[in-house]
Design an enzyme around this catalytic site. Structure first.
Site, mmCIF file in Angstrom:
data_model
loop_
_atom_site.group_PDB
_atom_site.id
_atom_site.type_symbol
_atom_site.label_atom_id
_atom_site.label_comp_id
_atom_site.label_asym_id
_atom_site.label_seq_id
_atom_site.Cartn_x
_atom_site.Cartn_y
_atom_site.Cartn_z
ATOM 1 N N GLY A 45 -36.796 23.910 -40.933
ATOM 2 C CA GLY A 45 -36.364 23.490 -39.602
ATOM 3 C C GLY A 45 -34.869 23.655 -39.495
ATOM 4 N N GLN A 50 -26.529 22.405 -36.055
ATOM 5 C CA GLN A 50 -26.301 22.782 -37.457
ATOM 6 C C GLN A 50 -25.656 24.155 -37.589
ATOM 7 O OE1 GLN A 50 -30.563 21.695 -38.726
ATOM 8 N NE2 GLN A 50 -29.348 21.243 -40.549
ATOM 9 N N CYS A 93 -32.148 18.361 -46.030
ATOM 10 C CA CYS A 93 -31.485 18.856 -44.826
ATOM 11 C C CYS A 93 -30.544 19.977 -45.240
ATOM 12 C CB CYS A 93 -30.704 17.711 -44.166
ATOM 13 S SG CYS A 93 -29.841 18.230 -42.668
ATOM 14 N N LEU A 94 -30.606 21.087 -44.521
ATOM 15 C CA LEU A 94 -29.760 22.235 -44.853
ATOM 16 C C LEU A 94 -28.277 21.890 -44.727
ATOM 17 C CD1 LEU A 94 -31.743 25.106 -43.087
ATOM 18 C CD2 LEU A 94 -31.722 24.524 -45.522
ATOM 19 N N HIS A 135 -36.923 14.733 -37.550
ATOM 20 C CA HIS A 135 -35.661 15.065 -38.232
ATOM 21 C C HIS A 135 -34.801 15.966 -37.335
ATOM 22 C CE1 HIS A 135 -33.473 16.300 -42.101
ATOM 23 N NE2 HIS A 135 -33.038 17.176 -41.214
ATOM 24 N N GLU A 136 -35.432 16.952 -36.710
ATOM 25 C CA GLU A 136 -34.676 17.918 -35.891
ATOM 26 C C GLU A 136 -34.224 17.304 -34.560
ATOM 27 O OE1 GLU A 136 -33.664 20.392 -37.441
ATOM 28 O OE2 GLU A 136 -35.099 20.304 -39.085
ATOM 29 N N HIS A 139 -31.147 15.399 -35.063
ATOM 30 C CA HIS A 139 -29.940 16.241 -35.127
ATOM 31 C C HIS A 139 -29.313 16.409 -33.744
ATOM 32 C CE1 HIS A 139 -29.223 17.773 -39.137
ATOM 33 N NE2 HIS A 139 -30.482 18.112 -39.311
HETATM 34 ZN ZN ZN Z 1 -31.427 18.455 -41.105
#
Ligand code: ZN
Length: 166
Positions: A45, A50, A93-94, A135-136, A139
């Protein structure tokens, strides 16, 4: 265009994103670039902030790592309902590379969003997809999965990234 994934403590990860509104060619191109960046990361995701785009949009593919790609794009997503039942799971998380956190969220959510063709869509997500969707969406409001930890645990992770700003 190749996109770079931002990591802590970049302040853009803590900002509230603006609605996309009309889905045009620019939005479709962004979604395509974000999917490419997500696969390259590699992740399941990726939300627009991000990659430094402060718009309410995220991409997701919860199955490609198991060999079955299912790319999906969500424009202006809104969580419409949450299950009372909670589920505890591991999240990465990236933008917080190297860390996996154990957090609790509603086990299922109903999401409304705009599809890439501009049509309105709605659906329930459960299992890992429910985790990913929540989660997204977080963000897009400047919230990170580490915010679901205790203050001490969150502080410990944030401290590891302090001073890492380029
Ligand atoms: Zn994330």
């Amino acid at each position: 265009m190749s996109l770079r994934v931002l990591s802590l403590p970049d302040p853009r990860l803590r900002a509230v994103c603006a609605p996309v509104g009309q889905v045009d060619d620019e939005v479709r191109a962004l979604a395509k670039d974000m999917l490419a960046a997500m696969y390259a990361a590699p992740g399941r995701g990726l939300a627009a902030p991000q990659v430094g785009v402060m718009k309410r949009l995220f991409v997701m593919d919860t199955t490609w790592k198991e060999g079955e790609p299912s790319p999906a794009v969500f424009v202006d997503p809104v969580v419409l309902a949450r299950s009372q039942q909670l589920a505890r799971g591991a999240e990465g998380c990236l933008s917080i590379p190297g860390f996996t956190v154990e957090v609790e969220r509603p086990a299922a959510v109903r999401l409304g969003w705009t599809a890439l063709d501009g049509s309105a869509a709605e659906g329930w997500f459960d299992g890992f997809a429910a985790v990913c969707v929540q989660h997204e969406v977080d963000h897009l409001d400047g919230r990170l999965c580490i915010d679901l930890l205790s203050e001490a645990e969150r502080g410990e992770i944030e401290a590891r990234f302090a001073g890492a700003a380029a």
